[in-house]
Write an enzyme that holds these catalytic residues in place. Structure first.
Site, PDB file in Angstrom:
ATOM      1  N   LEU A  14       0.876  -1.175   0.000  1.00  0.00           N
ATOM      2  CA  LEU A  14       0.000   0.000   0.000  1.00  0.00           C
ATOM      3  C   LEU A  14       0.916   1.229   0.000  1.00  0.00           C
ATOM      4  O   LEU A  14       1.246   1.792   1.033  1.00  0.00           O
ATOM      5  CB  LEU A  14      -0.907  -0.004   1.234  1.00  0.00           C
ATOM      6  CG  LEU A  14      -1.985   1.078   1.261  1.00  0.00           C
ATOM      7  CD1 LEU A  14      -3.017   0.852   0.167  1.00  0.00           C
ATOM      8  CD2 LEU A  14      -2.661   1.132   2.619  1.00  0.00           C
ATOM      9  N   HIS A  15       1.335   1.611  -1.240  1.00  0.00           N
ATOM     10  CA  HIS A  15       2.408   2.598  -1.363  1.00  0.00           C
ATOM     11  C   HIS A  15       2.017   3.999  -0.875  1.00  0.00           C
ATOM     12  O   HIS A  15       2.667   4.581  -0.020  1.00  0.00           O
ATOM     13  CB  HIS A  15       2.814   2.755  -2.842  1.00  0.00           C
ATOM     14  CG  HIS A  15       3.334   1.521  -3.488  1.00  0.00           C
ATOM     15  ND1 HIS A  15       4.614   1.063  -3.314  1.00  0.00           N
ATOM     16  CD2 HIS A  15       2.753   0.638  -4.342  1.00  0.00           C
ATOM     17  CE1 HIS A  15       4.806  -0.033  -4.026  1.00  0.00           C
ATOM     18  NE2 HIS A  15       3.691  -0.313  -4.666  1.00  0.00           N
ATOM     19  N   ASP A  16       0.983   4.563  -1.501  1.00  0.00           N
ATOM     20  CA  ASP A  16       0.831   6.020  -1.449  1.00  0.00           C
ATOM     21  C   ASP A  16       0.305   6.566  -0.135  1.00  0.00           C
ATOM     22  O   ASP A  16       0.585   7.721   0.215  1.00  0.00           O
ATOM     23  CB  ASP A  16      -0.092   6.490  -2.579  1.00  0.00           C
ATOM     24  CG  ASP A  16       0.564   6.326  -3.941  1.00  0.00           C
ATOM     25  OD1 ASP A  16       1.797   6.254  -3.991  1.00  0.00           O
ATOM     26  OD2 ASP A  16      -0.170   6.266  -4.938  1.00  0.00           O
ATOM     27  N   THR A  36       1.350   5.997   2.593  1.00  0.00           N
ATOM     28  CA  THR A  36       2.478   6.270   3.505  1.00  0.00           C
ATOM     29  C   THR A  36       2.719   7.766   3.653  1.00  0.00           C
ATOM     30  O   THR A  36       3.147   8.214   4.714  1.00  0.00           O
ATOM     31  CB  THR A  36       3.783   5.613   3.006  1.00  0.00           C
ATOM     32  OG1 THR A  36       4.039   6.032   1.666  1.00  0.00           O
ATOM     33  CG2 THR A  36       3.717   4.097   3.075  1.00  0.00           C
TER      34      THR A  36
END
Ligand SMILES: [Ca+2]
Length: 311
Positions: free
Chosen positions: A240-242, A244
């Protein structure tokens, strides 16, 4: 309270970031969402951003469409990960709210320059084309922003679109190089962090258990979205990259890193878009980035899931 602009290319990751920010009114005020070509073309990222805002019933937030191509290069997209729409996996209604009038890079300049220095934080979840264009129009935004927090790049994790490069930087390496060189305080959250942050079955079930239209939609969107990553990497879930970037603003203790110099490779055929991270300061170039390398993943997911559950 931080005033933020979210520059993005929604896929579900970006949308989770938008909604987590909207669910945090005590800490964050979202001035605008700006969109760019990246995961899918800008017509679709602009549509997906508005779908996310309508789902959260926050239709007063303006969405400005931005660049439809990188500064110099042909657009590379990621339908192989996110599906044709960028939002495959759950049918959200077509958005009713129109795009705001004006171009994203102009809106970024105006929103920053109309406020006092140090008031606006730029949250960058996509190729950095809009930010580079805004810097070209008004270089003073670099000294007016409080901070630029971006998801992009990689150090020892390697790449996710080529062996050397992370997607957001690879799509527009010249824009990334321009932004890293702008002199603003920059915090960078690379694959080294996000590849630790996996949407495991237990985490997705915890999200779904809130039983709201938002959590139900994102349970399905993230489940579809991570099939590619699960198959590619053999992990239990996808990164769940974004979100962060928003988690960092809400609870920076989740991350750790150090101030370093980062350059972007813009000419090599083999390593185009690679972020060259001078972790050991061998170049003795002054640090231009706070580079985060560690993430407390349980704390990250607890925070994001709790915020989405509020909507
Ligand atoms: Ca993104």
């Amino acid at each position: 309270m931080r005033q933020i602009i979210i520059d993005c290319d929604p896929s579900p990751d970006d949308a989770v970031a938008i909604l987590a920010a909207l669910a945090s009114p005590e800490e964050l005020k979202v001035l605008a969402v700006t969109t760019v070509a990246g995961n899918v073309p800008v017509s679709l990222t602009s549509k997906n951003a508005r779908k996310a805002l309508e789902l959260a019933r926050r239709t007063e937030i303006p969405v400005y469409a931005g660049a439809c191509a990188p500064l110099l290069r042909k657009l590379v997209t990621a339908e192989h990960v996110h599906g044709r729409t960028g939002f495959d996996g759950y049918d959200l209604p077509e958005p009713k709210i129109p795009l705001a009038k004006g171009f994203a890079a102009d809106a970024i300049v105006d929103l920053i320059m109309q406020r006092e220095p140090g008031e606006v934080t730029l949250c960058c979840l996509a190729p950095l084309t809009n930010i580079a264009l805004a810097l070209a129009k008004e270089p003073a935004i670099a000294t007016r922003v409080k901070e630029i927090v971006l998801m992009g790049g990689a150090f020892s994790e390697g790449g996710n679109i080529t062996p050397a490069a992370e997607f957001n930087v690879f799509v527009d390496p010249e824009a990334a190089a321009r932004v890293l060189d702008c002199g603003a305080p920059i915090t960078m959250i690379p694959l080294d962090c996000t590849h630790q942050a996996l949407t495991t079955k237990a985490r997705l079930e915890k999200l779904r258990a809130f039983g709201t239209p938002v959590t139900e939609a994102f349970y399905h969107l993230l489940k579809f979205n991570k099939i590619f990553d699960e198959q590619k990497y053999g992990w239990e879930g996808g990164p769940l990259h974004d979100a962060t970037v928003i988690a960092y603003l809400l609870d920076p203790i989740i991350f750790s890193g150090r101030k370093v110099h980062v350059d972007v490779e813009c000419s090599s055929m083999l390593t185009l878009g690679m972020t060259v991270v001078d972790w050991w300061s061998v170049s003795e170039k002054p640090a231009n980035v706070q580079f985060l390398r560690e993430i407390s993943t349980d704390r990250y997911f607890d925070l994001v899931i709790e915020r989405l559950g509020r909507l």
